[in-house]
Design a protein around this motif. Structure first.
Motif, PDB file in Angstrom:
ATOM      1  N   THR A  16       0.821  -1.231   0.000  1.00 14.08           N
ATOM      2  CA  THR A  16       0.000   0.000   0.000  1.00 14.08           C
ATOM      3  C   THR A  16       0.848   1.270   0.000  1.00 14.08           C
ATOM      4  O   THR A  16       0.398   2.301  -0.485  1.00 14.08           O
ATOM      5  CB  THR A  16      -0.939   0.037   1.226  1.00 14.08           C
ATOM      6  OG1 THR A  16      -0.156  -0.178   2.403  1.00 14.08           O
ATOM      7  CG2 THR A  16      -2.015  -1.026   1.138  1.00 14.08           C
ATOM      8  N   GLU A  28       7.262  -6.468  -5.593  1.00 18.60           N
ATOM      9  CA  GLU A  28       8.485  -7.272  -5.696  1.00 18.60           C
ATOM     10  C   GLU A  28       9.011  -7.315  -7.131  1.00 18.60           C
ATOM     11  O   GLU A  28      10.128  -7.732  -7.371  1.00 18.60           O
ATOM     12  CB  GLU A  28       8.219  -8.704  -5.189  1.00 18.60           C
ATOM     13  CG  GLU A  28       7.894  -8.801  -3.714  1.00 18.60           C
ATOM     14  CD  GLU A  28       6.442  -8.434  -3.358  1.00 18.60           C
ATOM     15  OE1 GLU A  28       5.633  -8.234  -4.290  1.00 18.60           O
ATOM     16  OE2 GLU A  28       6.123  -8.339  -2.162  1.00 18.60           O
ATOM     17  N   GLN A 103      -0.828 -17.294  -0.382  1.00 11.56           N
ATOM     18  CA  GLN A 103      -1.414 -16.909   0.907  1.00 11.56           C
ATOM     19  C   GLN A 103      -2.818 -16.392   0.563  1.00 11.56           C
ATOM     20  O   GLN A 103      -2.960 -15.467  -0.241  1.00 11.56           O
ATOM     21  CB  GLN A 103      -0.583 -15.788   1.546  1.00 11.56           C
ATOM     22  CG  GLN A 103      -1.030 -15.403   2.934  1.00 11.56           C
ATOM     23  CD  GLN A 103      -0.274 -14.179   3.476  1.00 11.56           C
ATOM     24  OE1 GLN A 103       0.395 -13.467   2.731  1.00 11.56           O
ATOM     25  NE2 GLN A 103      -0.401 -13.934   4.755  1.00 11.56           N
ATOM     26  N   GLY A 108      -0.693 -10.874   7.225  1.00 15.04           N
ATOM     27  CA  GLY A 108       0.534 -10.500   7.927  1.00 15.04           C
ATOM     28  C   GLY A 108       1.686 -11.425   7.592  1.00 15.04           C
ATOM     29  O   GLY A 108       1.493 -12.544   7.103  1.00 15.04           O
TER      30      GLY A 108
HETATM   31  P1  UTP Z   1       5.534  -5.391   4.269  1.00 15.30           P
HETATM   32  O1  UTP Z   1       4.792  -5.063   5.490  1.00 15.30           O
HETATM   33  O2  UTP Z   1       6.693  -4.534   3.872  1.00 15.30           O
HETATM   34  O3  UTP Z   1       4.586  -5.489   2.992  1.00 15.30           O
HETATM   35  O4  UTP Z   1       5.958  -6.907   4.330  1.00 15.30           O
HETATM   36  P2  UTP Z   1       3.174  -4.885   2.668  1.00 15.30           P
HETATM   37  O5  UTP Z   1       2.171  -5.232   3.713  1.00 15.30           O
HETATM   38  O6  UTP Z   1       2.900  -5.320   1.275  1.00 15.30           O
HETATM   39  O7  UTP Z   1       3.536  -3.316   2.700  1.00 15.30           O
HETATM   40  P3  UTP Z   1       2.647  -2.014   2.851  1.00 15.30           P
HETATM   41  O8  UTP Z   1       2.895  -1.572   4.248  1.00 15.30           O
HETATM   42  O9  UTP Z   1       1.205  -2.359   2.529  1.00 15.30           O
HETATM   43  O10 UTP Z   1       3.238  -1.064   1.838  1.00 15.30           O
HETATM   44  C1  UTP Z   1       7.248  -7.415   4.050  1.00 15.30           C
HETATM   45  C2  UTP Z   1       7.172  -8.559   3.052  1.00 15.30           C
HETATM   46  O11 UTP Z   1       6.229  -9.535   3.483  1.00 15.30           O
HETATM   47  C3  UTP Z   1       5.258  -9.784   2.484  1.00 15.30           C
HETATM   48  C4  UTP Z   1       5.285  -8.549   1.562  1.00 15.30           C
HETATM   49  O12 UTP Z   1       4.910  -8.908   0.232  1.00 15.30           O
HETATM   50  C5  UTP Z   1       6.722  -8.076   1.658  1.00 15.30           C
HETATM   51  O13 UTP Z   1       7.549  -8.687   0.676  1.00 15.30           O
HETATM   52  N1  UTP Z   1       3.943 -10.018   3.109  1.00 15.30           N
HETATM   53  C6  UTP Z   1       3.418  -9.101   3.958  1.00 15.30           C
HETATM   54  C7  UTP Z   1       3.257 -11.172   2.794  1.00 15.30           C
HETATM   55  O14 UTP Z   1       3.737 -12.029   2.018  1.00 15.30           O
HETATM   56  N2  UTP Z   1       2.015 -11.375   3.354  1.00 15.30           N
HETATM   57  C8  UTP Z   1       1.454 -10.479   4.204  1.00 15.30           C
HETATM   58  O15 UTP Z   1       0.324 -10.741   4.682  1.00 15.30           O
HETATM   59  C9  UTP Z   1       2.175  -9.315   4.517  1.00 15.30           C
END
Ligand code: UTP
Length: 294
Positions: A16, A28, A103, A108
């Protein structure tokens, strides 16, 4: 002691902080110069001796699977055009052994890692966050952690670096004492603490060596900060020993716009084909004039 053979790369988050770019494409896959972020991370895993990689994906993440898949039409075209170097590049990508699990909803990081349970089985494994790139000229970041894991009876290792005080509320923060250069005995862990409650400014940054007992804890971990199931909370519940290792390398948070810009500039300056022209451009750039245009 069991070898660290497998790595998990969670890449199912919504990204986000990087909207609208991430509305229909995975963060990614954001390119740093000409290479998608996740390719740097996969390469780090391979260079660290990892044999099997599992990427945790979700909705809108098909581009990741396509990137590491064979592309018959593209290969034919490159062959016809005699572009051997490019042909080798795309073929090598398709030869990397990558597996995928979805997932179901982005609940999370902890929940994303739990999806890897059956793939991992009963052995230690590495985690590399899909939006954290670490640049190294000598030993890859993950290899440094794996070496530390082997040197300390195969315990859990958290990849860490010291961050500026104003950044502690963005990360998992470690409390503990240094037992040898760069190695800390972890006494506690807290996810995204306000500065006044932070036990230190040693932050967990994107790399882990975990032992399989983490899955029992993940199963029991309730939602934490941001209403997400936090990997940090599950690690904090482990009864087994945990060490934090302060790794060497320049780390970029690609999920953050400023982190992404820094990576683009610095990787551009490291690129042998671009470095000279890019340096000249930056040196001649009238920064204030450009800023005043906005
Ligand atoms: P982040 O918290 O940086 O990713 O998670 P996010 O939630 O995509 O970021 P924002 O805050 O909304 O911008 C670190 C890594 O964990 C993965 C993300 O894709 C990222 O590579 N992740 C995060 C998951 O695979 N699943 C989730 O439920 C959350």
């Amino acid at each position: 002691m069991k070898k660290v053979r497998k790595a998990v790369i969670p890449a199912a988050g919504f990204g986000t902080r990087f909207l609208p770019a991430t509305k229909a494409q995975p963060k990614e896959m954001l390119p740093i110069v000409d290479t998608p972020t996740i390719q740097y991370i996969v390469q780090e895993a391979i260079d660290s001796g990892i044999e099997d990689i599992l990427i945790i994906t979700g909705r809108n993440k098909r581009a990741i699977e396509d990137h590491f898949d064979t592309s018959v039409e593209l290969e034919q075209l490159l062959q016809q055009q005699g572009k051997k170097q490019h042909l080798d590049m795309v073929r090598n990508l398709a030869n990397i052994k990558v597996h995928y699990i979805r997932q179901k909803s982005a609940r999370g990081l902890g929940d994303a890692i739990y999806c890897a349970k059956s793939f991992i089985g009963d052995e230690p494994f590495a985690v590399l966050l899909g939006d954290d790139v670490v640049y190294n000229t000598h030993t890859p970041c993950l290899k440094q952690l794996i070496d530390c894991h082997y040197a300390h009876d195969g315990v859990t290792i958290l990849g860490t670096q010291f961050v500026a005080p104003e950044k502690v509320s963005s990360y998992g923060i470690v409390s503990g004492r240094e037992i040898e250069p760069n190695v800390y005995e972890v006494a506690g862990l807290v996810e995204k603490p306000p500065l006044e409650y932070a036990p230190s400014n040693l932050a967990v940054l994107g790399r882990y060596i975990l032992t399989p007992d983490i899955f029992d804890e993940l199963e029991k971990t309730p939602q934490g900060a941001g209403n997400e199931i936090q990997l940090t909370d599950a690690i904090a519940r482990l009864s087994s020993r945990i060490l934090a290792y302060s790794y060497e390398g320049v780390r970029y948070d690609i999920g953050d716009r400023l982190g992404y810009l820094k990576a683009t500039v610095e990787y551009g300056l490291r690129n042998p084909q671009l470095a000279e022209a890019f340096k000249n451009y930056l040196q001649e750039l009238d920064i204030d004039a450009v800023m005043n245009e906005s």
